[in-house]
Design an enzyme around this catalytic site. Structure first.
Site, PDB file in Angstrom:
ATOM      1  N   LYS A 116       0.808  -1.227   0.000  1.00 50.92           N
ATOM      2  CA  LYS A 116       0.000   0.000   0.000  1.00 50.92           C
ATOM      3  C   LYS A 116       0.840   1.276   0.000  1.00 50.92           C
ATOM      4  CE  LYS A 116      -3.261  -2.892  -0.119  1.00 50.92           C
ATOM      5  NZ  LYS A 116      -3.732  -3.309  -1.454  1.00 50.92           N
ATOM      6  N   GLY A 165      -9.143  -3.695   5.483  1.00 53.46           N
ATOM      7  CA  GLY A 165      -9.464  -3.400   6.882  1.00 53.46           C
ATOM      8  C   GLY A 165      -8.609  -4.100   7.928  1.00 53.46           C
ATOM      9  N   LYS A 237     -18.749  -5.955   1.954  1.00 48.65           N
ATOM     10  CA  LYS A 237     -19.774  -5.201   1.232  1.00 48.65           C
ATOM     11  C   LYS A 237     -21.066  -5.995   1.194  1.00 48.65           C
ATOM     12  CE  LYS A 237     -16.184  -3.175  -1.626  1.00 48.65           C
ATOM     13  NZ  LYS A 237     -15.415  -3.327  -2.879  1.00 48.65           N
ATOM     14  N   ARG A 292      -8.026  -7.131  -9.888  1.00 54.68           N
ATOM     15  CA  ARG A 292      -8.797  -8.344 -10.224  1.00 54.68           C
ATOM     16  C   ARG A 292     -10.196  -7.938 -10.679  1.00 54.68           C
ATOM     17  NH1 ARG A 292      -9.329  -7.572  -4.546  1.00 54.68           N
ATOM     18  NH2 ARG A 292     -11.500  -7.108  -4.057  1.00 54.68           N
ATOM     19  N   VAL A 295     -16.341  -8.883  -7.106  1.00 50.08           N
ATOM     20  CA  VAL A 295     -17.669  -9.476  -6.874  1.00 50.08           C
ATOM     21  C   VAL A 295     -18.757  -8.623  -7.522  1.00 50.08           C
ATOM     22  CG1 VAL A 295     -19.373 -10.065  -5.101  1.00 50.08           C
ATOM     23  CG2 VAL A 295     -16.945 -10.549  -4.692  1.00 50.08           C
TER      24      VAL A 295
HETATM   25  C1  MV4 Z   1      -9.571   4.969   5.845  1.00 44.80           C
HETATM   26  C2  MV4 Z   1     -10.718   5.467   6.504  1.00 44.80           C
HETATM   27  C3  MV4 Z   1     -10.686   6.766   6.937  1.00 44.80           C
HETATM   28  N1  MV4 Z   1      -9.580   7.527   6.768  1.00 44.80           N
HETATM   29  N2  MV4 Z   1      -8.502   5.756   5.687  1.00 44.80           N
HETATM   30  C4  MV4 Z   1     -11.123   0.472   5.343  1.00 44.80           C
HETATM   31  C5  MV4 Z   1     -10.560  -0.643   4.535  1.00 44.80           C
HETATM   32  C6  MV4 Z   1      -9.331  -0.138   3.875  1.00 44.80           C
HETATM   33  N3  MV4 Z   1      -9.426  -0.351   2.467  1.00 44.80           N
HETATM   34  C7  MV4 Z   1      -9.258   1.316   4.218  1.00 44.80           C
HETATM   35  N4  MV4 Z   1     -10.385   1.626   5.056  1.00 44.80           N
HETATM   36  C8  MV4 Z   1     -10.555   2.876   5.552  1.00 44.80           C
HETATM   37  N5  MV4 Z   1      -9.513   3.711   5.388  1.00 44.80           N
HETATM   38  C9  MV4 Z   1      -8.514   7.006   6.153  1.00 44.80           C
HETATM   39  N6  MV4 Z   1      -7.430   7.760   6.019  1.00 44.80           N
HETATM   40  C10 MV4 Z   1     -11.809   4.615   6.648  1.00 44.80           C
HETATM   41  C11 MV4 Z   1     -11.723   3.320   6.201  1.00 44.80           C
HETATM   42  C12 MV4 Z   1     -12.894   2.520   6.433  1.00 44.80           C
HETATM   43  C13 MV4 Z   1     -13.706   2.101   5.379  1.00 44.80           C
HETATM   44  C14 MV4 Z   1     -13.392   2.388   4.056  1.00 44.80           C
HETATM   45  C15 MV4 Z   1     -14.209   1.963   3.052  1.00 44.80           C
HETATM   46  C16 MV4 Z   1     -15.338   1.231   3.338  1.00 44.80           C
HETATM   47  C17 MV4 Z   1     -15.659   0.910   4.634  1.00 44.80           C
HETATM   48  C18 MV4 Z   1     -14.853   1.339   5.667  1.00 44.80           C
HETATM   49  C19 MV4 Z   1     -15.197   1.023   6.978  1.00 44.80           C
HETATM   50  C20 MV4 Z   1     -14.392   1.443   7.994  1.00 44.80           C
HETATM   51  C21 MV4 Z   1     -13.236   2.172   7.724  1.00 44.80           C
END
Ligand code: MV4
Length: 448
Positions: A116, A165, A237, A292, A295
């Site tokens: 990342k 996550g 999701k 990829r 879903v």
């Molecule tokens: C974040 C965020 C808020 N601020 N980054 C969740 C999974 C991973 N792909 C990154 N995620 C998040 N990153 C910053 N700087 C909140 C989340 C996040 C989230 C993001 C997308 C969909 C659902 C989520 C649920 C909790 C936290």
């Protein structure tokens, strides 16, 4: 074009890939574990090879066993689907060594987006907006604390090998920093054997809006509009839709351009997804790239009337992308039907489906590998069907979804159908008034 494709996956996505192969006149090979003998992907493929016992590590995740199946069937390409080996750079590399086309990006592209911090650095260089943060790896608690003060609380700690996550911790004040740092590192080490951690400003109540992109072997990239995936629970999701109810024509133009730049930056070959966080002011930030098919790809297929699996296969065969960026002219929504009990913390509910009747009718699509009499094995993920509805407007799409959920009959196991029925009636959901924290406050349980 390929003569024979081996599908290194199971369930609905294996079936989905077989369907397109048949339409393209390409022969198919299914692989299956002993738990999946009665699966439809085994029945509908031209050939099928048993690759091992139920445990994924000894079947769908075994590069050796899958390559053995490739060799004995003489397949000339492999489609990895999603999950399992889909974003495994070693697998893509082994395919290349054997002279087998991996239907997806190159090992280098998978690795660049899998780490990342590297992905973020690549995006900064390409001029794609990212969340302000540490830039590189955090070395120790002291520098972390100092940086958190500079950035301003709340901040979020993330694993560089993570995604989806795992190994994430939100920190609201100084006192919480050290414990959060320790647990994030431990989780990252346990999950990814890599305890590298970086920091970002925490965006509160963001929406998750992702863009579908496609790039060919000649450096051409287009976007195929967005999917709003904000309706999630514990990073799973549950509903996706296009257009996003939060989208404007201006924002789509800006995000679409950024998504194309992001994929161009790595000369991306294949279909992929650029995930963005979008705050309440409509600022958007690159989060991750998924290298990829996803879903939720049918949402895009329905709104732009386009076969994304066919596009993957054509790109892998060296065909150039035809046509411009594509924009939705309809509304589509997908509800994931999982074998889970929404009344008991969505705990898995595997077992025999005694009765099954799929929703049908105009504007209704169901992608599934299950049928009446099928037994859902306990070893794999619990998604058993995707119900996708398409209509002219979001309002009509929700009405159609309610109708389609009402006529979906699945007996013998618990499913997420009742959850979706309640969600479709929720006033805030209907208004498009939601963000990624929405399900934390949504009451979806049956009254006792
Ligand atoms: C974040 C965020 C808020 N601020 N980054 C969740 C999974 C991973 N792909 C990154 N995620 C998040 N990153 C910053 N700087 C909140 C989340 C996040 C989230 C993001 C997308 C969909 C659902 C989520 C649920 C909790 C936290």
């Amino acid at each position: 074009m390929f003569n024979k494709i081996l599908i290194a996956n199971r369930g609905e996505i294996a079936l989905r890939i077989i369907r397109t192969c048949r339409e393209m006149g390409i022969k198919t090979v299914a692989v299956y574990s002993t738990a999946d003998r009665d699966s439809l992907h085994v029945r509908f493929a031209d050939e099928a090879v048993c690759i091992g016992p139920p445990a994924s590590s000894e079947s769908y995740l075994s590069i050796q066993r899958i390559m053995a199946a490739v060799e004995i069937t003489n397949a000339d390409a492999v489609h990895p689907g999603y999950g399992f080996l889909a974003e495994n750079a070693d697998f893509a590399e082994v395919c290349a060594e054997y002279g087998i086309k991996f239907i997806g990006p190159t090992p280098e592209q998978i690795m660049k987006m899998g780490d990342k911090i590297t992905a973020k650095e690549t995006m900064i260089a390409a001029g794609v907006p990212v969340v302000p943060g540490s830039g590189g790896l955090l070395t120790d608690v002291e520098t972390g604390l100092k940086l958190a003060k500079e950035i301003g609380y709340p901040v979020i700690l993330k694993a560089t090998a993570g995604g989806g996550g795992k190994g994430m911790r939100v920190v609201w004040k100084d006192e919480e920093f050290e414990p959060a740092w320790n647990t994030a590192r431990m989780e990252a080490k346990a999950s990814f054997s890599n305890d590298g951690i970086y920091m970002e400003k925490y965006i509160e109540e963001p929406r998750h809006i992702e863009f579908q992109v496609a790039g060919d072997q000649y450096g051409r990239v287009v976007h195929l509009s967005e999917r709003d995936c904000s309706i999630q629970r514990r990073h799973q999701k549950l509903v996706e839709e296009c257009p996003s109810p939060f989208m404007t024509d201006e924002l789509r133009e800006a995000m679409g351009n950024a998504a194309v730049k992001a994929a161009e930056a790595i000369n991306y070959e294949g279909v992929g997804t650029i995930e963005f966080l979008v705050d309440k002011y409509r600022n958007f930030y690159f989060m991750e790239m998924n290298t990829r098919i996803q879903v939720e790809h049918p949402v895009t297929e329905e709104v732009i009337d386009f076969d994304l699996i066919k596009e993957q296969i054509k790109i892998a065969a060296g065909e150039p992308i035809t046509g411009p960026n594509r924009y939705p002219t309809m509304h589509a929504m997908e509800c994931r039907i999982n074998a889970e009990d929404p009344n008991h913390d969505f705990r898995p509910s595997p077992g025999r489906i005694t009765s099954f009747h799929s929703s049908k009718g105009h504007g209704v699509r169901v992608d599934t590998h299950v049928y009446a009499g099928y037994t859902i094995p306990p070893y794999y993920d619990s998604m058993i069907a995707k119900l996708i509805c398409r209509a002219r407007t979001r309002e009509e799409c929700i009405l159609k979804m309610e109708r389609a959920l009402d006529e979906f009959i699945i007996e013998g196991i618990k499913t997420t159908v009742p959850f979706h029925q309640k969600l479709m009636k929720d006033e805030n959901f209907r208004k498009g008034n939601f963000h990624t924290g929405f399900l934390n406050t949504f009451d979806f349980k049956d009254k006792e």
